[in-house]
Design an enzyme around this catalytic site. Structure first.
Site, PDB file in Angstrom:
ATOM      1  N   LEU A 185       0.927  16.162  -1.362  1.00 52.51           N
ATOM      2  CA  LEU A 185       1.257  15.995   0.054  1.00 52.51           C
ATOM      3  C   LEU A 185       2.482  15.765   0.264  1.00 52.51           C
ATOM      4  CD1 LEU A 185      -1.619  14.029   1.815  1.00 52.51           C
ATOM      5  CD2 LEU A 185      -1.569  16.743   1.124  1.00 52.51           C
ATOM      6  N   GLY A 231      -0.170  10.692   2.709  1.00 52.96           N
ATOM      7  CA  GLY A 231       0.496   9.893   1.668  1.00 52.96           C
ATOM      8  C   GLY A 231       1.326   8.864   2.196  1.00 52.96           C
ATOM      9  N   HIS A 232       2.063   9.245   3.356  1.00 49.14           N
ATOM     10  CA  HIS A 232       2.669   8.163   4.050  1.00 49.14           C
ATOM     11  C   HIS A 232       1.753   6.748   4.379  1.00 49.14           C
ATOM     12  CE1 HIS A 232       5.545  11.480   4.869  1.00 49.14           C
ATOM     13  NE2 HIS A 232       6.214  10.423   4.348  1.00 49.14           N
ATOM     14  N   GLY A 282       6.453   6.456  -2.670  1.00 46.06           N
ATOM     15  CA  GLY A 282       5.522   7.159  -3.352  1.00 46.06           C
ATOM     16  C   GLY A 282       6.049   8.094  -4.708  1.00 46.06           C
ATOM     17  N   SER A 288       5.925  16.272   3.542  1.00 41.97           N
ATOM     18  CA  SER A 288       6.273  16.906   4.720  1.00 41.97           C
ATOM     19  C   SER A 288       6.731  18.451   4.562  1.00 41.97           C
ATOM     20  CB  SER A 288       7.365  16.074   5.312  1.00 41.97           C
ATOM     21  OG  SER A 288       7.073  14.738   5.301  1.00 41.97           O
ATOM     22  N   LYS A 303       5.634  10.603  -5.759  1.00 41.52           N
ATOM     23  CA  LYS A 303       5.688  12.450  -5.830  1.00 41.52           C
ATOM     24  C   LYS A 303       7.264  12.410  -6.081  1.00 41.52           C
ATOM     25  CE  LYS A 303       6.091  14.859  -2.303  1.00 41.52           C
ATOM     26  NZ  LYS A 303       7.423  15.567  -2.428  1.00 41.52           N
ATOM     27  N   MET A 329      11.102   9.555   6.345  1.00 39.41           N
ATOM     28  CA  MET A 329      11.781  10.310   7.117  1.00 39.41           C
ATOM     29  C   MET A 329      10.993  10.802   8.207  1.00 39.41           C
ATOM     30  SD  MET A 329      14.765  11.984   4.774  1.00 39.41           S
ATOM     31  CE  MET A 329      13.884  13.271   4.244  1.00 39.41           C
ATOM     32  N   LEU A 350       4.723  12.343   9.176  1.00 38.22           N
ATOM     33  CA  LEU A 350       3.845  11.623   8.179  1.00 38.22           C
ATOM     34  C   LEU A 350       2.634  12.182   8.186  1.00 38.22           C
ATOM     35  CD1 LEU A 350       4.215   7.870  10.098  1.00 38.22           C
ATOM     36  CD2 LEU A 350       5.527   8.953   8.334  1.00 38.22           C
ATOM     37  N   HIS A 351       2.077  11.974   6.669  1.00 36.99           N
ATOM     38  CA  HIS A 351       0.970  12.467   6.536  1.00 36.99           C
ATOM     39  C   HIS A 351       0.162  11.802   5.763  1.00 36.99           C
ATOM     40  CE1 HIS A 351       2.980  12.507   2.358  1.00 36.99           C
ATOM     41  NE2 HIS A 351       3.677  13.395   3.024  1.00 36.99           N
TER      42      HIS A 351
HETATM   43  O1  PAF Z   1      11.625   9.472   0.452  1.00 37.44           O
HETATM   44  C1  PAF Z   1      12.024   9.535   1.762  1.00 37.44           C
HETATM   45  O2  PAF Z   1      11.558  10.069   2.771  1.00 37.44           O
HETATM   46  C2  PAF Z   1      13.581   9.445   1.548  1.00 37.44           C
HETATM   47  O3  PAF Z   1      14.242   9.731   0.759  1.00 37.44           O
HETATM   48  C3  PAF Z   1      14.090   7.839   1.994  1.00 37.44           C
HETATM   49  C4  PAF Z   1      13.602   7.031   0.912  1.00 37.44           C
HETATM   50  C5  PAF Z   1      12.959   7.515   3.283  1.00 37.44           C
HETATM   51  C6  PAF Z   1      15.552   7.663   2.121  1.00 37.44           C
HETATM   52  O4  PAF Z   1      15.803   8.305   3.466  1.00 37.44           O
END
Ligand code: PAF
Length: 287
Positions: free
Chosen positions: A187, A36-37, A150, A189, A152, A30, A33-34
């Site tokens: 971590l 973790g992403h 992740g 958002s 988390k 979503m 980004l940090h």
């Molecule tokens: O984990 C997330 O960021 C959201 O739940 C996802 C998987 C992108 C779905 O909107």
């Protein structure tokens, strides 16, 4: 790196002669980004290799937010995200707007089994229906060979893994370990909502999970009192816990039956509010 906003352009790009047949590693996010992403991107790249494509989606999915939740104020940092993706070696950012994702009211939805109503699902009714529905749509749009999530968001991982298996989707789900700050805070958002004082206090959720793990490894099996002690400690420090619970590492995250004790891998799951910020975390335990 390509930035694509529509499903038709995404399909054209992925099916173009230079891309057709390449394995696609997918990282749904979503945004905001940090590290973790970025770790999920690294894992996707490792798996598909330089010959594959790493696709990240950035879409804040209204369907998974309750009416009183933070959809409107959810941090949207697209320009920063693009730069981070570029540095991390993402090949394609897919960033549809709401109309592209939901051009008509979404009448068909994915209704997950009982797991959608427990833990986070009990506190956030409809949340996992929204997650499963958008992930199913994203999978149909991107058609990846693998997708990385992740740990988390442990309940989300369990539920999506089961969805892919039960619908025979040809997608390998890869679960990545939680990335933490030096003081142990997972971590997320949502950490940016924390005040300075709250940020200092926030690692205490992980401290509580670690304390429970230590008790379990030391042989304690009085699950209810272990949970209550940890909850109590957090409450005394000013937290408002939604839950702190020891569950089986199973598709439905059931509580532990006493005859399963010797073999069952467990997971300690916590969701607690600090001020107005809701933090979640978890820790796996092998007894
Ligand atoms: O984990 C997330 O960021 C959201 O739940 C996802 C998987 C992108 C779905 O909107």
């Amino acid at each position: 790196m390509d930035i694509i906003h529509t499903v038709s352009a995404l399909r054209a790009h992925l099916q173009a002669p230079e891309n057709g047949g390449r394995a696609i590693g997918f990282v749904p996010t979503m945004g905001n980004l940090h590290e973790g992403h970025i770790d999920l991107v690294r894992i996707a790249r490792d798996r598909v290799g330089m010959g594959g494509l790493v696709v990240m989606s950035i879409f804040v999915n209204r369907l998974q937010f309750g009416p009183k939740e933070d959809f409107d104020k959810y941090p949207r940092t697209f320009a920063d995200d693009v730069e981070k993706c570029r540095q991390a070696g993402v090949d394609v950012i897919f960033a549809p707007d709401e109309h592209e994702m939901y051009p008509e009211p979404q009448g068909y939805v994915i209704e997950p089994p009982e797991i959608q109503h427990i833990l986070d699902g009990a506190v956030r009714p409809g949340h996992f229906r929204g997650v499963a529905t958008v992930v199913m749509k994203l999978f149909n749009m991107v058609q990846p060979s693998l997708a990385v999530f992740g740990k988390k968001d442990y309940q989300q991982c369990r539920l999506l893994d089961t969805m892919v298996r039960q619908f025979n989707m040809p997608i390998k789900i890869i679960l990545a370990e939680t990335i933490r700050a030096d003081d142990g805070l997972a971590l997320s958002s949502r950490n940016i909502y924390l005040s300075t004082a709250e940020r200092k206090e926030a690692p205490q959720l992980f401290v509580a999970l670690q304390a429970i793990k230590t008790y379990l490894l030391a042989g304690r099996r009085d699950f209810d009192s272990i949970e209550a002690e940890a909850l109590n400690r957090l409450t005394m420090r000013g937290w408002q816990p939604d839950y702190l619970t020891i569950r089986c590492q199973s598709d439905l995250l059931e509580p532990i039956a006493s005859d399963e004790l010797q073999i069952m891998p467990l997971v300690i799951l916590g969701a607690c509010r600090l001020g107005t910020t809701r933090l979640i975390d978890n820790l796996e335990v092998l007894l």
